[in-house]
Each structure stands twice: as C-alpha cells, then as structure tokens.
Design a protein around this motif. Structure first.
Motif, PDB file in Angstrom:
ATOM      1  N   ASP A  77      56.537  70.978  61.756  1.00 24.75           N
ATOM      2  CA  ASP A  77      57.400  69.877  61.321  1.00 24.75           C
ATOM      3  C   ASP A  77      58.031  70.135  59.957  1.00 24.75           C
ATOM      4  N   LYS A  78      57.402  70.995  59.142  1.00 19.60           N
ATOM      5  CA  LYS A  78      57.917  71.261  57.795  1.00 19.60           C
ATOM      6  C   LYS A  78      58.500  72.667  57.652  1.00 19.60           C
ATOM      7  N   SER A  79      58.674  73.358  58.769  1.00 18.60           N
ATOM      8  CA  SER A  79      59.138  74.745  58.726  1.00 18.60           C
ATOM      9  C   SER A  79      60.586  74.876  59.178  1.00 18.60           C
ATOM     10  N   ASP A  80      61.218  75.948  58.721  1.00 20.58           N
ATOM     11  CA  ASP A  80      62.590  76.248  59.130  1.00 20.58           C
ATOM     12  C   ASP A  80      62.615  77.020  60.447  1.00 20.58           C
ATOM     13  N   PHE A  81      61.570  77.837  60.668  1.00 19.06           N
ATOM     14  CA  PHE A  81      61.501  78.689  61.855  1.00 19.06           C
ATOM     15  C   PHE A  81      60.074  78.696  62.387  1.00 19.06           C
ATOM     16  N   VAL A  82      59.962  78.960  63.702  1.00 14.84           N
ATOM     17  CA  VAL A  82      58.645  79.069  64.336  1.00 14.84           C
ATOM     18  C   VAL A  82      58.618  80.331  65.182  1.00 14.84           C
ATOM     19  N   ILE A  83      57.516  81.071  65.068  1.00 20.07           N
ATOM     20  CA  ILE A  83      57.281  82.211  65.950  1.00 20.07           C
ATOM     21  C   ILE A  83      56.081  81.847  66.814  1.00 20.07           C
ATOM     22  N   ILE A 114      47.253  78.722  53.954  1.00 20.33           N
ATOM     23  CA  ILE A 114      47.327  77.320  53.520  1.00 20.33           C
ATOM     24  C   ILE A 114      48.525  77.119  52.576  1.00 20.33           C
ATOM     25  N   LEU A 115      49.670  77.581  53.015  1.00 21.63           N
ATOM     26  CA  LEU A 115      50.907  77.470  52.235  1.00 21.63           C
ATOM     27  C   LEU A 115      51.201  76.014  51.877  1.00 21.63           C
ATOM     28  N   PHE A 116      51.129  75.121  52.857  1.00 22.42           N
ATOM     29  CA  PHE A 116      51.431  73.707  52.618  1.00 22.42           C
ATOM     30  C   PHE A 116      50.301  73.022  51.856  1.00 22.42           C
ATOM     31  N   GLU A 117      49.063  73.294  52.273  1.00 21.20           N
ATOM     32  CA  GLU A 117      47.917  72.639  51.641  1.00 21.20           C
ATOM     33  C   GLU A 117      47.840  72.960  50.149  1.00 21.20           C
ATOM     34  N   SER A 118      48.279  74.157  49.774  1.00 24.74           N
ATOM     35  CA  SER A 118      48.213  74.573  48.362  1.00 24.74           C
ATOM     36  C   SER A 118      49.441  74.143  47.575  1.00 24.74           C
ATOM     37  N   GLY A 119      50.458  73.614  48.261  1.00 26.21           N
ATOM     38  CA  GLY A 119      51.679  73.194  47.587  1.00 26.21           C
ATOM     39  C   GLY A 119      52.656  74.338  47.316  1.00 26.21           C
ATOM     40  N   ARG A 120      52.322  75.547  47.771  1.00 29.40           N
ATOM     41  CA  ARG A 120      53.184  76.703  47.498  1.00 29.40           C
ATOM     42  C   ARG A 120      54.473  76.679  48.331  1.00 29.40           C
ATOM     43  N   ASP A 121      54.526  75.821  49.358  1.00 22.96           N
ATOM     44  CA  ASP A 121      55.745  75.697  50.155  1.00 22.96           C
ATOM     45  C   ASP A 121      56.940  75.295  49.299  1.00 22.96           C
ATOM     46  N   LYS A 122      56.680  74.576  48.198  1.00 25.60           N
ATOM     47  CA  LYS A 122      57.754  74.106  47.324  1.00 25.60           C
ATOM     48  C   LYS A 122      58.475  75.257  46.629  1.00 25.60           C
ATOM     49  N   ASP A 123      57.819  76.427  46.568  1.00 26.17           N
ATOM     50  CA  ASP A 123      58.427  77.605  45.930  1.00 26.17           C
ATOM     51  C   ASP A 123      59.260  78.437  46.907  1.00 26.17           C
ATOM     52  N   CYS A 124      59.253  78.046  48.180  1.00 24.91           N
ATOM     53  CA  CYS A 124      59.888  78.871  49.212  1.00 24.91           C
ATOM     54  C   CYS A 124      61.301  78.395  49.539  1.00 24.91           C
ATOM     55  N   ASP A 125      62.172  79.372  49.809  1.00 25.49           N
ATOM     56  CA  ASP A 125      63.536  79.056  50.240  1.00 25.49           C
ATOM     57  C   ASP A 125      63.579  78.777  51.740  1.00 25.49           C
ATOM     58  N   PHE A 126      62.737  79.467  52.494  1.00 24.84           N
ATOM     59  CA  PHE A 126      62.605  79.265  53.937  1.00 24.84           C
ATOM     60  C   PHE A 126      61.131  79.377  54.292  1.00 24.84           C
ATOM     61  N   ILE A 127      60.747  78.705  55.375  1.00 32.90           N
ATOM     62  CA  ILE A 127      59.355  78.798  55.826  1.00 32.90           C
ATOM     63  C   ILE A 127      59.318  79.104  57.315  1.00 32.90           C
ATOM     64  N   ILE A 128      58.488  80.103  57.647  1.00 31.28           N
ATOM     65  CA  ILE A 128      58.253  80.478  59.039  1.00 31.28           C
ATOM     66  C   ILE A 128      56.799  80.147  59.357  1.00 31.28           C
ATOM     67  N   THR A 129      56.589  79.412  60.439  1.00 30.83           N
ATOM     68  CA  THR A 129      55.230  79.159  60.915  1.00 30.83           C
ATOM     69  C   THR A 129      54.982  80.014  62.148  1.00 30.83           C
ATOM     70  N   VAL A 130      53.831  80.669  62.159  1.00 27.31           N
ATOM     71  CA  VAL A 130      53.387  81.421  63.327  1.00 27.31           C
ATOM     72  C   VAL A 130      52.394  80.519  64.062  1.00 27.31           C
ATOM     73  N   ALA A 131      52.685  80.230  65.300  1.00 24.28           N
ATOM     74  CA  ALA A 131      51.835  79.339  66.097  1.00 24.28           C
ATOM     75  C   ALA A 131      51.295  80.090  67.306  1.00 24.28           C
ATOM     76  N   ALA A 132      50.112  79.695  67.729  1.00 26.64           N
ATOM     77  CA  ALA A 132      49.494  80.288  68.919  1.00 26.64           C
ATOM     78  C   ALA A 132      48.548  79.256  69.523  1.00 26.64           C
ATOM     79  N   PRO A 133      48.296  79.332  70.833  1.00 24.38           N
ATOM     80  CA  PRO A 133      47.372  78.394  71.468  1.00 24.38           C
ATOM     81  C   PRO A 133      45.983  78.461  70.826  1.00 24.38           C
TER      82      PRO A 133
END
Length: 194
Positions: A166-172, A113-132
């Motif tokens: 939508d709020k990430s720099d990279f997606v895996i 819950i990186l975004f839900e907790s607000g910790r995304d604001k501390d990150c220089d880059f964000i990677i989201t891992v997505a799966a069906p």
C-alpha cells in the motif's frame, strides 16, 4: 543527485536475492540487515546490547544471536529497544556510504523493516518484494535451519505484505526467480535504469 530506491519485503520474500540481481546492472546496493549484523560485532554496540539485555545473551563474551532473537521476537518492546541501538548506527554508516556513490544515478537501499524504521521517508521510490506466506516460511527454515514457530514470530514482528504494498511504488511478486527478474526488469525500464 543520486536517487534512493528502497527495496523491502518480509523475511523470506527474496529481497536480498533481488538486490543482488539489481547489483548485476551496476546499481550500488546497500544491504541494511547485513550492515547491522556487522555492527553488532562492534564494541560500542555490544556494550549497549549488554547494558540493555544483560550478560545472559552472551557466551564467553560473544553475543549469542539466537538467544537475543528469542527474546526480541517474543517481546515486541524489547525488539524496539534493540532497533533503537542498531538503527542509528546503520543510518550513520549508510550516510557515509552514499557519499561515495555520488556519481550513481540510483542506489538500492535494501531493508526488511524499511517502513517500521522510518527509512522509507529517505527514498525516492520503494519496491516491495512479496511472496506467499508458506513459501517464505519454507525459504527461511531452509536458509537459517530455523523452526516454524520462530520464523512465524519473526514474520509477525514485521509489517504485512499488504501494509508494505500500500505504501510502495512498485511490487515484485517473487514466486519464482524467473518471473521476479522479469518484473524487476520492467521496473528498471520504467525508472530508465536499463
């Protein structure tokens, strides 16, 4: 200065598996969910949980995580209260941990819950891992010996893949570990880590 790469994804996406893959390149990794679980064993946190949720979530003075999970994933406002107990402790622990990583050019901060907790604001880059969705459900049922309804409640308590992407720099896209590792390698090359 050490750069923080946020690594996130919904439950069952495979983010912890990928965090360990990144760690194999010598990148220090902080797994927030694992640290939160450890902190839920501290006397201070247990007392706060008991004050908020009552003794019904304890058995012989031990926290019954399944009972607590049932409550918080059925009542979103209770989940917020639990997060308000746990997240400040995790943040404090992380702030101390990162001081020990000052020679590392990058660290990975893995959190569901990186975004839900607000910790995304501390990150220089964000990677989201997505799966069906169905694959995520099956992974969690197999891993946690859980049931479909409980897994869906947990998934529905988190942001959707689209919201995170939508709020990430990279997606895996983690449909298979092999392709996910290839995508991770490409990100490492872009960030000039390997």
């Amino acid at each position: 200065m050490t750069k923080i790469i946020g690594l996130t994804g919904g439950i069952g996406s495979g983010k912890t598996t990928l965090a360990k893959y990144f760690e194999s390149f010598g990148i220090p990794v902080y797994i927030a969910d694992a640290e939160a679980r450890k902190m839920m064993e501290s006397a201070v946190i247990l007392k706060a949980i008991k004050n908020e949720f009552g003794s019904s979530v304890f058995e012989i003075n031990l926290l019954n995580r399944e009972k607590l999970a049932k409550i918080v994933f059925e009542e979103p406002e209770r989940l917020e209260k639990l997060n308000a107990i746990i997240h400040p402790a995790v943040k404090k622990h992380f702030d101390q941990w990162i001081l020990q990583q000052e020679t590392a050019p990058f660290i990975i901060y893995e959190a569901a819950i990186l975004f839900e907790s607000g910790r995304d604001k501390d990150c220089d880059f964000i990677i989201t891992v997505a799966a069906p969705l169905e694959l995520r459900i099956q992974r969690v049922i197999a891993r946690d010996k859980s049931n479909r309804d409980l897994v869906l409640k947990r998934i529905n308590s988190q942001w959707t893949d689209k919201q995170r992407i939508d709020k990430s720099d990279f997606v895996i896209h983690n449909v298979s570990l092999e392709t996910a590792k290839q995508e991770a390698n490409e990100i490492l090359k872009i960030l000039k880590i390997v």
